[in-house]
Design a protein around this motif. Sequence first.
Motif, mmCIF file in Angstrom:
data_model
loop_
_atom_site.group_PDB
_atom_site.id
_atom_site.type_symbol
_atom_site.label_atom_id
_atom_site.label_comp_id
_atom_site.label_asym_id
_atom_site.label_seq_id
_atom_site.Cartn_x
_atom_site.Cartn_y
_atom_site.Cartn_z
ATOM 1 N N ARG A 126 18.131 -18.114 -3.804
ATOM 2 C CA ARG A 126 19.118 -17.037 -3.822
ATOM 3 C C ARG A 126 19.616 -16.889 -5.256
ATOM 4 N N ASP A 127 19.957 -15.678 -5.628
ATOM 5 C CA ASP A 127 20.558 -15.462 -6.944
ATOM 6 C C ASP A 127 21.516 -16.627 -7.230
ATOM 7 N N GLU A 130 12.711 -15.296 -1.061
ATOM 8 C CA GLU A 130 13.891 -14.839 -1.775
ATOM 9 C C GLU A 130 14.934 -14.424 -0.742
ATOM 10 N N ARG A 178 25.812 -15.783 -15.597
ATOM 11 C CA ARG A 178 24.513 -15.129 -15.696
ATOM 12 C C ARG A 178 23.810 -15.521 -16.995
ATOM 13 N N ASN A 225 16.369 -19.498 -14.960
ATOM 14 C CA ASN A 225 15.666 -18.608 -14.029
ATOM 15 C C ASN A 225 14.276 -18.267 -14.545
ATOM 16 N N TRP A 228 16.651 -11.569 -10.944
ATOM 17 C CA TRP A 228 18.076 -11.830 -10.882
ATOM 18 C C TRP A 228 18.717 -11.330 -12.169
#
Length: 355
Positions: free
Chosen positions: A192-193, A262, A332, A339, A352
Amino acid sequence: MYEQVKVMSSHIHYSPLPTNESDISNIHKFAFPKISRLKIVGVTFVILLSVVLVVISCFNKGYCSNKSVCNPESEGNRSDRGQYGKGEHIKFHHMKRRLPQCIIIGARKAGTRALLTYLNIHPGIVVKGEEMHFFDDEDYYYDSLESYRKQMPYSYPDQITIEKTPAYFTEEEVPERIYRMNKTIKLLLIFRDPVERTISDYVQIAEGKKSKNKYVASFEDHVLDSKGNINRSYRAVKSSIYHKHLSRWLEFFSLNQIYIIESKDLVENPSVVMYDVEDFLQIEHEIKPSNFYFNKTKGFYCVKTDTLQKCLADSKGRQHPHVQRSVISKLRRFFAPHNRKLYKMVGTDFHWAEE
């Protein structure tokens, strides 16, 4: 006058009916011969035995078309701890407890409960609803593998047993322990993000503390260190650095043994995802689009079958707290390079957001 019929040789003779008691007694002996009680009991026993053998034969052939009857533990999609265990001690011929052939290993707060719930629709799958924590619990693990097997639901030889424990994904010793149990096992993993997963992880812990009237610090207090940077030691953050954890699994298992989902795909298109999972598990396609319906109130898909209509528990899909925009941006930026390493490792870009 009434007459009695006597058969002698091939001729029929007629004679008057008897008029005295001795003659009448003789007629009874002739017309109604005695049948011994032993013969009656014997015939009755044979009939009853035949019925019993027919019933046993049916069970020997595995006749049981209703999954919820054959395997009470798989009935419904009970999400509360322990409820899957209702009736798990009831079994039919050819059923026994088996070690799992597939495990949902994580990630935590990415949709593992939904995945297990959807898999439970399939008649060829039996699930253990309770998280086992066998491979990440020292005392439990060193008890014995047999004690683990005995906790599994009853299943037929052609059914797949699946358990889920999301904590497995991040615990260092687990990959090798599962490998020792079954080096050919199939694994299901949901990503998941990482920003969303980190916040959701916080929310679950916070709700647990609130229910016990304990103090709950804000998300920002947890996720930022004293200098205002991302707190790398915060467990929710560490759990979201997926490539570090996956690299340990790949030391023992190939990517062909790990089916990666995902989270967003499972939320938005559950039937499509489940079709692909069935292919991965090499089982017939039994989970249909008609098995899902969207619940506007909850904001996600629920399950519907001929005998069941079930949504995930209210604890799923909790409302996230408001998080400062600046903190979201820091998260982020922090996760972006991690990521990209994951994308390269699995050969898939999950897109993402980065800032």
